[in-house]
Design a protein around this motif. Structure first.
Motif, PDB file in Angstrom:
ATOM      1  N   LEU A   1      -6.812   4.665   4.653  1.00  0.00           N
ATOM      2  CA  LEU A   1      -6.987   5.125   6.031  1.00  0.00           C
ATOM      3  C   LEU A   1      -8.397   4.832   6.526  1.00  0.00           C
ATOM      4  CD1 LEU A   1      -5.866   6.599   8.506  1.00  0.00           C
ATOM      5  CD2 LEU A   1      -6.579   8.761   7.443  1.00  0.00           C
ATOM      6  N   ALA A   2      -9.390   5.059   5.671  1.00  0.00           N
ATOM      7  CA  ALA A   2     -10.783   4.813   6.045  1.00  0.00           C
ATOM      8  C   ALA A   2     -11.020   3.328   6.337  1.00  0.00           C
ATOM      9  CB  ALA A   2     -11.713   5.288   4.927  1.00  0.00           C
ATOM     10  N   VAL A   3     -10.454   2.475   5.481  1.00  0.00           N
ATOM     11  CA  VAL A   3     -10.590   1.024   5.702  1.00  0.00           C
ATOM     12  C   VAL A   3      -9.929   0.624   7.011  1.00  0.00           C
ATOM     13  CG1 VAL A   3      -9.903  -1.241   4.851  1.00  0.00           C
ATOM     14  CG2 VAL A   3     -10.796   0.464   3.260  1.00  0.00           C
ATOM     15  N   TRP A   4      -8.760   1.198   7.297  1.00  0.00           N
ATOM     16  CA  TRP A   4      -8.030   0.872   8.526  1.00  0.00           C
ATOM     17  C   TRP A   4      -8.809   1.301   9.766  1.00  0.00           C
ATOM     18  CZ3 TRP A   4      -5.515   4.092  12.240  1.00  0.00           C
ATOM     19  CH2 TRP A   4      -4.708   3.388  13.151  1.00  0.00           C
ATOM     20  N   LEU A   5      -9.482   2.473   9.686  1.00  0.00           N
ATOM     21  CA  LEU A   5     -10.235   2.978  10.823  1.00  0.00           C
ATOM     22  C   LEU A   5     -11.549   2.229  11.025  1.00  0.00           C
ATOM     23  CD1 LEU A   5      -9.720   6.842  10.363  1.00  0.00           C
ATOM     24  CD2 LEU A   5      -8.678   5.373  12.114  1.00  0.00           C
TER      25      LEU A   5
ATOM     26  N   LYS B   1       0.828  -1.213   0.000  1.00  0.00           N
ATOM     27  CA  LYS B   1       0.000   0.000   0.000  1.00  0.00           C
ATOM     28  C   LYS B   1       0.855   1.251   0.000  1.00  0.00           C
ATOM     29  CE  LYS B   1      -3.876  -2.183   2.412  1.00  0.00           C
ATOM     30  NZ  LYS B   1      -4.613  -2.279   3.702  1.00  0.00           N
ATOM     31  N   ILE B   2       1.899   1.266   0.816  1.00  0.00           N
ATOM     32  CA  ILE B   2       2.797   2.421   0.855  1.00  0.00           C
ATOM     33  C   ILE B   2       3.481   2.608  -0.502  1.00  0.00           C
ATOM     34  CG2 ILE B   2       4.885   3.360   1.906  1.00  0.00           C
ATOM     35  CD1 ILE B   2       2.446   3.454   3.712  1.00  0.00           C
ATOM     36  N   ALA B   3       3.898   1.495  -1.109  1.00  0.00           N
ATOM     37  CA  ALA B   3       4.555   1.577  -2.408  1.00  0.00           C
ATOM     38  C   ALA B   3       3.607   2.113  -3.473  1.00  0.00           C
ATOM     39  CB  ALA B   3       5.070   0.189  -2.802  1.00  0.00           C
ATOM     40  N   LEU B   4       2.336   1.706  -3.430  1.00  0.00           N
ATOM     41  CA  LEU B   4       1.351   2.187  -4.403  1.00  0.00           C
ATOM     42  C   LEU B   4       1.066   3.672  -4.212  1.00  0.00           C
ATOM     43  CD1 LEU B   4      -1.179  -0.795  -4.469  1.00  0.00           C
ATOM     44  CD2 LEU B   4       0.375  -0.067  -6.307  1.00  0.00           C
ATOM     45  N   ILE B   5       0.968   4.105  -2.966  1.00  0.00           N
ATOM     46  CA  ILE B   5       0.734   5.531  -2.701  1.00  0.00           C
ATOM     47  C   ILE B   5       1.873   6.364  -3.282  1.00  0.00           C
ATOM     48  CG2 ILE B   5       0.633   7.284  -0.873  1.00  0.00           C
ATOM     49  CD1 ILE B   5      -0.846   5.211   0.839  1.00  0.00           C
TER      50      ILE B   5
ATOM     51  N   ALA C   1      -4.762   6.995  -0.574  1.00  0.00           N
ATOM     52  CA  ALA C   1      -4.302   7.052   0.815  1.00  0.00           C
ATOM     53  C   ALA C   1      -5.483   7.247   1.771  1.00  0.00           C
ATOM     54  CB  ALA C   1      -3.291   8.180   0.992  1.00  0.00           C
ATOM     55  N   VAL C   2      -6.417   8.113   1.394  1.00  0.00           N
ATOM     56  CA  VAL C   2      -7.611   8.355   2.226  1.00  0.00           C
ATOM     57  C   VAL C   2      -8.452   7.088   2.308  1.00  0.00           C
ATOM     58  CG1 VAL C   2      -9.771   9.635   2.390  1.00  0.00           C
ATOM     59  CG2 VAL C   2      -7.648  10.834   1.830  1.00  0.00           C
ATOM     60  N   ALA C   3      -8.582   6.394   1.175  1.00  0.00           N
ATOM     61  CA  ALA C   3      -9.359   5.152   1.158  1.00  0.00           C
ATOM     62  C   ALA C   3      -8.731   4.095   2.071  1.00  0.00           C
ATOM     63  CB  ALA C   3      -9.464   4.624  -0.268  1.00  0.00           C
TER      64      ALA C   3
ATOM     65  N   SER D   1       3.926   5.474  -5.726  1.00  0.00           N
ATOM     66  CA  SER D   1       3.916   5.369  -7.190  1.00  0.00           C
ATOM     67  C   SER D   1       2.854   6.272  -7.805  1.00  0.00           C
ATOM     68  CB  SER D   1       3.666   3.917  -7.607  1.00  0.00           C
ATOM     69  OG  SER D   1       4.669   3.072  -7.113  1.00  0.00           O
ATOM     70  N   TYR D   2       1.650   6.263  -7.224  1.00  0.00           N
ATOM     71  CA  TYR D   2       0.564   7.098  -7.747  1.00  0.00           C
ATOM     72  C   TYR D   2       0.915   8.581  -7.660  1.00  0.00           C
ATOM     73  CZ  TYR D   2      -2.500   3.001  -7.770  1.00  0.00           C
ATOM     74  OH  TYR D   2      -3.059   1.782  -8.027  1.00  0.00           O
ATOM     75  N   PHE D   3       1.711   8.935  -6.639  1.00  0.00           N
ATOM     76  CA  PHE D   3       2.060  10.344  -6.451  1.00  0.00           C
ATOM     77  C   PHE D   3       2.825  10.884  -7.664  1.00  0.00           C
ATOM     78  CE2 PHE D   3       4.858  13.749  -5.010  1.00  0.00           C
ATOM     79  CZ  PHE D   3       3.955  14.581  -4.360  1.00  0.00           C
ATOM     80  N   PHE D   4       3.683  10.053  -8.242  1.00  0.00           N
ATOM     81  CA  PHE D   4       4.471  10.503  -9.382  1.00  0.00           C
ATOM     82  C   PHE D   4       3.651  10.489 -10.679  1.00  0.00           C
ATOM     83  CE2 PHE D   4       7.758   9.012  -6.417  1.00  0.00           C
ATOM     84  CZ  PHE D   4       8.563  10.141  -6.386  1.00  0.00           C
ATOM     85  N   VAL D   5       2.532   9.774 -10.686  1.00  0.00           N
ATOM     86  CA  VAL D   5       1.656   9.759 -11.857  1.00  0.00           C
ATOM     87  C   VAL D   5       0.647  10.899 -11.768  1.00  0.00           C
ATOM     88  CG1 VAL D   5      -0.057   8.423 -13.151  1.00  0.00           C
ATOM     89  CG2 VAL D   5       1.939   7.276 -12.155  1.00  0.00           C
ATOM     90  N   ASP D   6      -0.069  10.948 -10.649  1.00  0.00           N
ATOM     91  CA  ASP D   6      -1.061  12.004 -10.402  1.00  0.00           C
ATOM     92  C   ASP D   6      -1.285  12.061  -8.892  1.00  0.00           C
ATOM     93  OD1 ASP D   6      -3.296  13.641 -10.099  1.00  0.00           O
ATOM     94  OD2 ASP D   6      -4.216  12.939 -11.959  1.00  0.00           O
ATOM     95  N   PHE D   7      -0.855  13.151  -8.284  1.00  0.00           N
ATOM     96  CA  PHE D   7      -0.894  13.243  -6.820  1.00  0.00           C
ATOM     97  C   PHE D   7      -2.320  13.138  -6.294  1.00  0.00           C
ATOM     98  CE2 PHE D   7      -1.740  17.601  -7.969  1.00  0.00           C
ATOM     99  CZ  PHE D   7      -2.591  18.076  -6.967  1.00  0.00           C
ATOM    100  N   ARG D   8      -3.325  13.492  -7.132  1.00  0.00           N
ATOM    101  CA  ARG D   8      -4.719  13.393  -6.682  1.00  0.00           C
ATOM    102  C   ARG D   8      -5.130  11.926  -6.485  1.00  0.00           C
ATOM    103  NH1 ARG D   8      -7.022  17.080 -11.460  1.00  0.00           N
ATOM    104  NH2 ARG D   8      -5.452  15.759 -12.477  1.00  0.00           N
ATOM    105  N   ILE D   9      -4.672  11.057  -7.388  1.00  0.00           N
ATOM    106  CA  ILE D   9      -4.953   9.628  -7.231  1.00  0.00           C
ATOM    107  C   ILE D   9      -4.278   9.096  -5.968  1.00  0.00           C
ATOM    108  CG2 ILE D   9      -4.635   7.344  -8.253  1.00  0.00           C
ATOM    109  CD1 ILE D   9      -4.717   8.625 -10.991  1.00  0.00           C
ATOM    110  N   SER D  10      -3.059   9.570  -5.726  1.00  0.00           N
ATOM    111  CA  SER D  10      -2.325   9.155  -4.533  1.00  0.00           C
ATOM    112  C   SER D  10      -3.069   9.541  -3.259  1.00  0.00           C
ATOM    113  CB  SER D  10      -0.926   9.783  -4.536  1.00  0.00           C
ATOM    114  OG  SER D  10      -0.226   9.427  -3.372  1.00  0.00           O
ATOM    115  N   ILE D  11      -3.590  10.754  -3.224  1.00  0.00           N
ATOM    116  CA  ILE D  11      -4.320  11.235  -2.042  1.00  0.00           C
ATOM    117  C   ILE D  11      -5.607  10.443  -1.850  1.00  0.00           C
ATOM    118  CG2 ILE D  11      -5.570  13.190  -1.059  1.00  0.00           C
ATOM    119  CD1 ILE D  11      -3.481  15.011  -2.377  1.00  0.00           C
ATOM    120  N   ILE D  12      -6.339  10.209  -2.936  1.00  0.00           N
ATOM    121  CA  ILE D  12      -7.601   9.457  -2.852  1.00  0.00           C
ATOM    122  C   ILE D  12      -7.350   8.042  -2.340  1.00  0.00           C
ATOM    123  CG2 ILE D  12      -9.474   8.450  -4.203  1.00  0.00           C
ATOM    124  CD1 ILE D  12      -9.298  10.918  -6.038  1.00  0.00           C
TER     125      ILE D  12
END
Length: 235
Positions: free
Chosen positions: A53-57, A30-34, A49-51, A36-47
């Motif tokens: 976090l929500a699953v974890w909570l 998951k950390i690696a995907l976050i 990461a939030v998803a 990787s997505y940041f270098f493609v489109d930071f908005r996808i990375s944020i979405i």
């Protein structure tokens, strides 16, 4: 890719159980995907990461709920009764120093040998844990398996939640901070006295070692559970 594979191999050998390995591996992916997505489109990375976090909570990691003979200790009084030790608690914490001195003196005495007369010894295998520590949750099935296989009238198995009974963490020098690598701590008592511990106490520095892995076979041999069981199963 090769870095991730190498990291996975290291995690596999350090994991106490397959469940712990999978949990650590998925977290790393998951950390690696976050990243990787940041270098493609930071908005996808944020979405993403939030998803995550929500699953974890919302969905906590499942805990072991299989068969076990481990007795959950609810109070200091119950611990004293089962283990066979009496605490004379005071404001100065003298009982902590007394326990440390007794343990270190016994282990520094060259003439001292662990008992081999298991039939005449009251033995208690105690797991000291906290709920929030992942290692404690991942190793529950190991202690449950030990209790199911080796419990006898002379050899009992107990679990102690140090959040419920924090005084015991002081008495037995167990670090329960967020960076602790002493959780869970395993102690084998013989007639109320601490005989064996993991992580062990260094006899020279008097410090408790930090552990990376709880290996089932090594711990089984360390505490001689099979020999203790064979000696007391018919009592």
């Amino acid at each position: 890719m090769y870095t991730l594979m190498a990291y996975a191999v290291v995690k596999y050998y350090r994991a106490s159980t397959n469940r712990q390995f999978l949990s650590d591996l998925f977290f790393t992916v998951k950390i690696a995907l976050i990243a990787s997505y940041f270098f493609v489109d930071f908005r996808i990375s944020i979405i993403y990461a939030v998803a995550c976090l929500a699953v974890w909570l919302l969905f906590s990691e499942p805990t072991y709920d299989g068969p076990t003979q481990m007795l959950e200790i609810e109070s200091m009084e119950q611990f004293e009764e089962i283990v066979g030790v009496t605490f004379k608690d005071d404001a100065n914490g003298d009982i902590v120093e007394e326990l440390n001195k007794r343990y270190l003196t016994k282990n520094q005495n060259k003439k001292y040998q662990q008992t081999t007369n298991y039939k005449q010894t009251d033995m208690v295998f105690a797991e000291f844990y906290v709920d929030w520590a992942q290692t404690c949750q991942h190793t529950k099935e190991i202690w449950a398996d030990f209790s199911n296989k080796f419990q006898t009238k002379q050899l009992k198995f107990i679990s102690v939640d140090l959040q419920k009974i924090p005084r015991l963490s002081e008495c037995y020098r167990i670090n329960t901070s967020g960076v602790s690598r002493q959780l869970p701590t395993l102690i084998l008592f013989e007639n109320g006295e601490e005989a064996l511990r993991f992580p062990p106490i260094d006899q020279k520095t008097r410090k408790i070692a930090k552990v990376l892995k709880y290996a089932k076979k090594e711990l089984l041999n360390l505490f001689n559970l099979d020999k203790r069981y064979l000696a007391t199963r018919d009592l």
